[in-house]
Motif scaffolding. Structure first.
Motif, PDB file in Angstrom:
ATOM      1  N   MET A 116     -36.154  12.385  14.494  1.00  0.00           N
ATOM      2  CA  MET A 116     -36.987  13.134  14.509  1.00  0.00           C
ATOM      3  C   MET A 116     -37.152  14.104  13.139  1.00  0.00           C
ATOM      4  O   MET A 116     -35.249  14.412  13.437  1.00  0.00           O
ATOM      5  CB  MET A 116     -37.352  13.810  15.815  1.00  0.00           C
ATOM      6  CG  MET A 116     -38.377  13.353  16.933  1.00  0.00           C
ATOM      7  SD  MET A 116     -40.192  13.637  16.672  1.00  0.00           S
ATOM      8  CE  MET A 116     -40.917  13.142  15.000  1.00  0.00           C
ATOM      9  N   SER A 117     -37.210  14.579  12.319  1.00  0.00           N
ATOM     10  CA  SER A 117     -36.464  14.834  11.609  1.00  0.00           C
ATOM     11  C   SER A 117     -38.369  16.227  11.385  1.00  0.00           C
ATOM     12  O   SER A 117     -39.136  16.207  11.053  1.00  0.00           O
ATOM     13  CB  SER A 117     -36.686  14.611  10.349  1.00  0.00           C
ATOM     14  OG  SER A 117     -37.790  14.791   8.799  1.00  0.00           O
ATOM     15  N   SER A 118     -37.586  17.703  11.798  1.00  0.00           N
ATOM     16  CA  SER A 118     -38.598  18.155  11.675  1.00  0.00           C
ATOM     17  C   SER A 118     -37.579  19.949  11.723  1.00  0.00           C
ATOM     18  O   SER A 118     -36.734  19.612  12.104  1.00  0.00           O
ATOM     19  CB  SER A 118     -39.913  19.008  12.808  1.00  0.00           C
ATOM     20  OG  SER A 118     -39.154  18.150  13.901  1.00  0.00           O
ATOM     21  N   GLU A 119     -38.236  20.744  12.320  1.00  0.00           N
ATOM     22  CA  GLU A 119     -38.106  21.878  12.637  1.00  0.00           C
ATOM     23  C   GLU A 119     -37.358  21.985  13.667  1.00  0.00           C
ATOM     24  O   GLU A 119     -36.463  22.630  14.676  1.00  0.00           O
ATOM     25  CB  GLU A 119     -38.696  22.935  12.681  1.00  0.00           C
ATOM     26  CG  GLU A 119     -39.262  23.168  11.446  1.00  0.00           C
ATOM     27  CD  GLU A 119     -41.009  22.793  10.855  1.00  0.00           C
ATOM     28  OE1 GLU A 119     -41.709  23.446  11.053  1.00  0.00           O
ATOM     29  OE2 GLU A 119     -40.426  21.337  10.489  1.00  0.00           O
ATOM     30  N   ARG A 120     -38.207  20.648  14.974  1.00  0.00           N
ATOM     31  CA  ARG A 120     -37.033  20.468  15.647  1.00  0.00           C
ATOM     32  C   ARG A 120     -35.524  20.131  15.752  1.00  0.00           C
ATOM     33  O   ARG A 120     -35.078  20.124  16.699  1.00  0.00           O
ATOM     34  CB  ARG A 120     -38.370  19.427  16.317  1.00  0.00           C
ATOM     35  CG  ARG A 120     -39.527  20.053  17.162  1.00  0.00           C
ATOM     36  CD  ARG A 120     -39.694  19.054  18.342  1.00  0.00           C
ATOM     37  NE  ARG A 120     -41.464  19.596  18.363  1.00  0.00           N
ATOM     38  CZ  ARG A 120     -42.304  18.865  18.217  1.00  0.00           C
ATOM     39  NH1 ARG A 120     -42.293  17.476  16.864  1.00  0.00           N
ATOM     40  NH2 ARG A 120     -43.159  19.341  18.947  1.00  0.00           N
ATOM     41  N   GLY A 121     -35.675  19.859  14.746  1.00  0.00           N
ATOM     42  CA  GLY A 121     -33.943  18.934  14.607  1.00  0.00           C
ATOM     43  C   GLY A 121     -33.682  17.867  14.337  1.00  0.00           C
ATOM     44  O   GLY A 121     -35.213  16.835  15.452  1.00  0.00           O
ATOM     45  N   ARG A 122     -32.726  16.540  14.059  1.00  0.00           N
ATOM     46  CA  ARG A 122     -32.616  15.809  13.925  1.00  0.00           C
ATOM     47  C   ARG A 122     -32.440  15.253  14.944  1.00  0.00           C
ATOM     48  O   ARG A 122     -30.537  16.277  15.834  1.00  0.00           O
ATOM     49  CB  ARG A 122     -32.082  15.153  13.016  1.00  0.00           C
ATOM     50  CG  ARG A 122     -31.968  14.035  12.494  1.00  0.00           C
ATOM     51  CD  ARG A 122     -31.531  13.442  11.297  1.00  0.00           C
ATOM     52  NE  ARG A 122     -32.046  14.508  10.188  1.00  0.00           N
ATOM     53  CZ  ARG A 122     -33.157  13.796   9.582  1.00  0.00           C
ATOM     54  NH1 ARG A 122     -32.715  12.150   9.661  1.00  0.00           N
ATOM     55  NH2 ARG A 122     -33.440  13.586   8.505  1.00  0.00           N
TER      56      ARG A 122
END
Ligand code: SF4
Lengths: 317, 345, 377
Positions: B1-7
């Motif tokens: 996942m690459s997003s504001e959620r973090g990788r």
């Protein structure tokens, strides 16, 4: 390409085929040993050789085959189809007198075929693998397997002789009288059964195939009643493939007429054709063959048009 | 996942461990039976199809009855001595001194009655199978072979070769089959081989068109391109790679058209243009009996001379179609044109 | 009361090879306006579940047991005509492949309008007007003109929009979207998902989003159900699932690092394939593919339990079906989830949930600015 242009091109493209059919048939018939004159001579031994030659010349039966063909062709282009020698009558009126009989029979057979095949096919596909489906399959398979001449004989045997509902042969009444409709039933059923069975099978299988498609589930998921799903969404799609087969069956109806008219002593073109074959009436054989060819080609053309109406994806380019 | 959620990265899910370890249970992904070939599976399904098997038994029985109806002699040597039919098919019984007259109703001595010439209908029907069955099989075999080659060549080469060959087909299709057969018989005269020829002439075109269509489908496949790239010759490519794949629909159509041919032969016989009058061919037999019906009521109607020969045609064609349907289902071929041809003639 | 309550749903298919249990003992809840994800590889029973909710499983399939309550009413005991009033009206479905879901011989507009006429008793003109507005809503340019186009005249993305418009046509309370973007390419996928998300909010519609793609779930959903071989194996909120997956299968899916824009080899790190449902492995059906599997996994079938307590979990509680949580396993599930690019230590679900609206797609882009035109076939 517009539909009109498509039709024009298709009609134009049939001309070479018809030409081929005429050459082919002409060559075949003229390879045949014996012609009507031989029979005439055999019956009237007093005719001299010179008289025989004169008669041949009169009917265009002398000279090499290619010359005869050219004569025949140029006459045809002038609207002269030749002569039925046995009765010494021009082919044109001879055919026109018999054509309505065959057309009535064919249309009646067609109507019966469609009336039985389409609803039964739909029913069988919707109720696949139920008793009704099995019964309809037995009907379809029997219909395809029944020789039409035997079916005709059996119908006469049962309905005319045993049940006495019809006279064995239709009385000589004007074709377009309501009474004639009654007499059309037995020969009409005979000629329509095979087509009906074939159409029904195609209808069933194409409908069953369409019913498995996702757009059907989608239509049901929209909450449409099953009736609408089947009769609006599925039917139109399945008719697309049925159309081609239906056109194809026109040839079958014609071939059926040859046999069925013989069974019922129906005074149509089919019977005339058999008599022409037996009596080697060259001009009559040619005319009927070409006429049939034209009809079959037109039926296919009609199917293509119906196809385009049913299926918006078809583009003639 | 690459997003504001973090990788997110996951460690410790060791997929290889699964491959390395011994299987924990005897469950395996590939179950047995899936390697079964198309033909074996087809045959297995066919055998499970009860109506198709019934058809097969009936056809086999009718073929055997026809063969063993009367003895067969080849060049003076009797190769088949059995005679299931009690009388010769052309034996006029009262001429032989038997107390039998024309149009005798079915009885124990003559289960199908006698016909207008006091011949035994039962014997004639048994014997008559020889004509219909053999013509049917011969014609279908020959037409399928011709159509296969013709369609394969047209479909494989394409271009103008295809164009010309297809126009010839159009010509054949402009005739209703039966009309053309009638004309040919008129040219050649009546007789067994004349009938074979007539039905061959009208029958091959359907196969040719079918095979061409199949070839066009198969041609797009990679292995054909691959074979060509490897420099295989055209003929080799057609017959080694393309044809085997197009053969299943051919078999379906062939099995369905045997019935069509048999009906066609009988129809010509019925029109008086098949075999010589008096032959024990089923259709020809019906031709002679039509008058008995058309003469209408008055006296007894000899229904048996109509019912039994026609019934034999129906039984055979029906059984053939059951077999054809069974093959069709077993090989998963498409219905459609195959079915349509069943109704022609 | 939840909008949709599914309890112990079991669906069997009767095939030539035997009885196939496509869905077994499945329970879940969807609340009004909620976005609920169902994830798993193909063959996991996701689509069958969706069709069951509309009572549309094919002829060979049968809903064997269980209850499906929609707004408190049991769909399974309703009359056929009552269910038809629900279909397309209160529960609508978006199909995976718009091209096959549209009838090729009717115009796109007609296919939408017929639903409106049927459920809402609109006249022809009113239905047409509403359809045009819907087409506009889903982002089809020149909706007036496109109304009379046939499906083949639409591009793939446009077809999918049309199908969404069709599903929204009667303002349903629940939208079942079965892999709504799988057939599309990545940029269009992102736009469609975004559009779906906004419309659901606008129409106040709950969504059940079915997909094999965890990235899509992350994009849209609030809560997730993970299915494997016809059974639920994990249930969690999206945040919990991402930062603290509990079931080894979920972990496998996660470690394949799915994200929008990355289509290849997505699930490659789970060895093997989903079992054929005719013959499901004994015990935990995931055991042939599970790196943590032990002998016990081949014998005992794990129940959905609260991973913290090992107690049986209710149909809307966090749960996972692995023997590790009932103490039947000798070893441990020794995987770890690392989150990089954020504050260190934020790697667990206990931490403050991240920005819920986050996703792999740039939300700033104007969704209507796509360049899809007429299909050029
Ligand atoms: S029960 Fe066993 S096989 Fe199943 S997920 Fe848990 S560890 Fe893996």
């Amino acid at each position: 390409m517009s539909l009109r242009r498509f039709v024009a091109i298709r009609v134009a493209s049939t001309i070479p085929i018809l030409f081929g059919v005429s050459v082919f048939t002409f060559a075949l018939v003229h390879l045949t040993p014996g012609d009507p004159i031989d029979q005439l001579v055999a019956l009237n031994p007093q005719i001299s050789a010179a008289e025989e030659a004169a008669i041949r010349a009169r009917y265009g039966l002398d000279g090499p085959v290619w010359q005869q063909y050219l004569t025949w062709m140029s006459n045809l282009l002038r609207g002269d189809f030749g002569t039925v020698i046995a009765v010494d009558q021009p082919v044109g009126p001879y055919i026109m007198a018999r054509l309505p009989e065959t057309v009535a029979l064919g249309l009646f057979g067609w109507a019966i075929a469609l009336l039985i095949a389409i609803p039964t096919g739909i029913y069988a596909a919707v109720n696949k693998d139920t008793l009704g489906d099995d019964l309809s399959r037995v009907f379809a398979l029997s219909g395809i397997s029944l020789p039409n001449f035997w079916l005709g004989l059996m119908l006469i045997l049962v309905f005319a002789l045993w049940l006495d509902l019809w006279p064995v042969l239709a009385p000589d009444k004007p074709l377009l009288s309501p009474a004639m409709l009654w007499y059309l039933i037995l020969p009409g059923v005979t000629i329509g059964t095979a087509s009906s069975a074939t159409l029904m099978r195609v209808m069933r299988s194409s409908m069953a195939e369409e019913l498995n498609k996702e757009y059907v589930t989608a239509a049901r998921a929209k909450g449409l009643p099953e009736r609408t799903v089947v009769l609006k969404h599925v039917l139109r799609n399945s008719l697309i493939s049925v159309t081609t087969i239906a056109a194809f069956l026109t040839a079958g109806i014609f071939a059926g007429a040859v046999v069925v008219e013989q069974v019922f002593a129906w005074p149509g073109l089919g019977r005339a054709f058999v008599q022409a074959i037996i009596g080697r009436e060259v001009d009559l054989i040619m005319a009927i063959t070409l006429f049939t060819g034209v009809t079959i080609i037109l039926a296919n053309l009609l199917a293509d048009i119906v196809y385009a109406v049913l299926d918006p994806r078809i583009r003639y380019d | 996942m690459s997003s504001e959620r973090g990788r997110i990265r996951i460690t410790g899910f060791d997929a290889d461990a699964v491959e390395r370890r011994e299987p924990l249970s005897d469950w395996t992904e590939n179950r047995a039976g899936e390697t079964e070939g198309r033909w074996e599976r087809g045959w297995r399904e066919f055998r499970q199809n009860r109506s198709a098997m019934l058809g097969l038994y009936v056809v086999a029985a009718m073929a055997l009855l026809a063969v063993f109806a009367r003895p067969i002699t080849v060049a003076g040597v009797t190769v088949q001595p059995f005679a299931l039919a009690p009388y010769r098919p052309d034996a006029i019984l009262y001429v032989q001194g038997l107390d039998v007259s024309a149009y005798e109703a079915p009885s124990l001595a003559h289960p199908f009655g006698t016909d207008g010439s006091a011949r035994d209908v039962f014997s004639r029907v048994l014997y008559g199978g020889r004509f219909s069955l053999s013509i049917g099989f011969i014609v279908v075999f020959v037409t399928a072979a011709i159509g296969l080659v013709y369609g394969a060549v047209a479909g494989y080469y394409g271009g103008w070769v295809d164009e010309v060959m297809m126009r010839v087909l159009d010509l054949i299709f402009a005739f209703p089959g039966l009309l053309l057969a009638l004309i040919i018989v008129a040219v050649l005269g009546k007789g067994y081989w004349e009938l074979v020829l007539a039905f061959t002439a009208i029958g091959w075109a359907g196969y040719a068109r079918l095979i061409r269509g199949e070839i066009l489908k198969v041609k797009e496949n990679e292995y054909v391109t691959a074979a060509k790239a490897l420099g295989a010759r055209d003929r080799r490519v057609i017959f080694r790679h393309v044809v085997p794949n197009a053969v299943a629909p051919l078999i379906v159509q062939a099995s369905l058209s045997i019935g069509t041919v048999v009906i066609g032969v009988a129809a010509l016989g019925f029109l008086g243009l098949g075999l010589p009058p008096g032959s024990a061919e089923w259709g020809t037999m019906l031709d002679q009996t039509r008058e008995t019906i058309v003469q209408g009521p008055g006296g007894t109607i000899p229904w048996w001379v109509t019912v039994f020969p026609g019934g034999a045609i129906f039984l055979f064609v029906m059984s053939m179609n059951l077999i054809g349907d069974g093959i069709n289902d077993a090989l998963d071929a498409q219905e459609g044109e195959d079915v349509a041809r069943g109704g022609e003639v | 009361m939840a909008l949709l309550e599914v309890d112990d749903l079991t669906v069997n298919y009767y095939t030539e090879e035997g009885v196939v249990t496509a869905v077994e003992d499945l329970s879940f809840r969807i609340d009004r306006g909620e976005k609920f994800g169902v994830v798993g590889e193909s063959g996991a029973g996701k689509s069958v579940t969706a069709l069951s909710l509309l009572r549309l499983v094919e002829r060979s399939g049968r809903i064997e047991s269980g209850e499906i309550r929609f707004k408190g009413e049991d769909l399974l005991s309703m009359s056929e005509s009552a269910v038809r009033d629900v279909r397309g009206n209160e529960i609508a479905m978006i199909f995976q492949d718009a091209q096959t879901a549209l009838n090729p011989v009717y115009t796109v507009g007609e296919q939408i309008a017929e639903t409106i006429r049927h459920h809402l008793d609109y006249g022809d003109a009113a239905a047409r007007e509403r359809t045009v507005r819907l087409l506009d809503d889903v982002g089809i340019p020149e909706p007036e003109a496109r109304y009379d186009d046939y499906p083949h005249e639409f591009s793939g993305g446009m077809q999918q929009r049309a199908v969404i418009a069709m599903a929204l046509s009667c303002d349903p309370d629940l939208l079942i979207a079965d892999e709504p973007t799988t057939a599309l390419d990545v940029t269009i996928e992102a736009k469609i998902l975004d559009r779906l998300d906004r419309l659901a909010a606008e129409y106040d519609t709950a969504i059940q989003l079915i997909t094999h793609d965890l990235g899509v779930i992350a994009e849209v959903c609030d809560r997730v159900l993970v299915m494997y071989a016809g059974r639920a194996v994990e249930r969690a909120s999206v945040e919990e699932l991402y930062y603290d997956p509990k079931h080894p299968y979920t972990v496998g899916l996660m470690s394949a690092i799915p994200r929008i824009g990355d289509r290849q080899d997505r699930l490659q790190t789970i060895p093997g394939t989903m079992p054929d449902l005719v013959e499901v492995p004994s015990g935990c059906s995931f055991h042939p593919r599970c790196p943590f599997a032990e002998e016990a996994c081949t014998r005992t079938r794990p129940q959905l339990v609260d991973p913290a307590t090992g107690e049986r979990a209710g149909p809307d509680e966090r749960s996972a079906a692995c023997l590790a949580y009932t103490g039947d396993l000798d070893g441990e599930l020794d995987y770890e989830v690392e989150v990089r690019g954020r504050d260190a230590g934020a790697a667990t679900a206990e931490s403050e949930p991240p920005e819920p609206d986050g996703g792999g797609v740039d939300r700033g882009a104007d969704p209507d600015a796509d360049s899809e035109g007429k299909a050029d076939e």
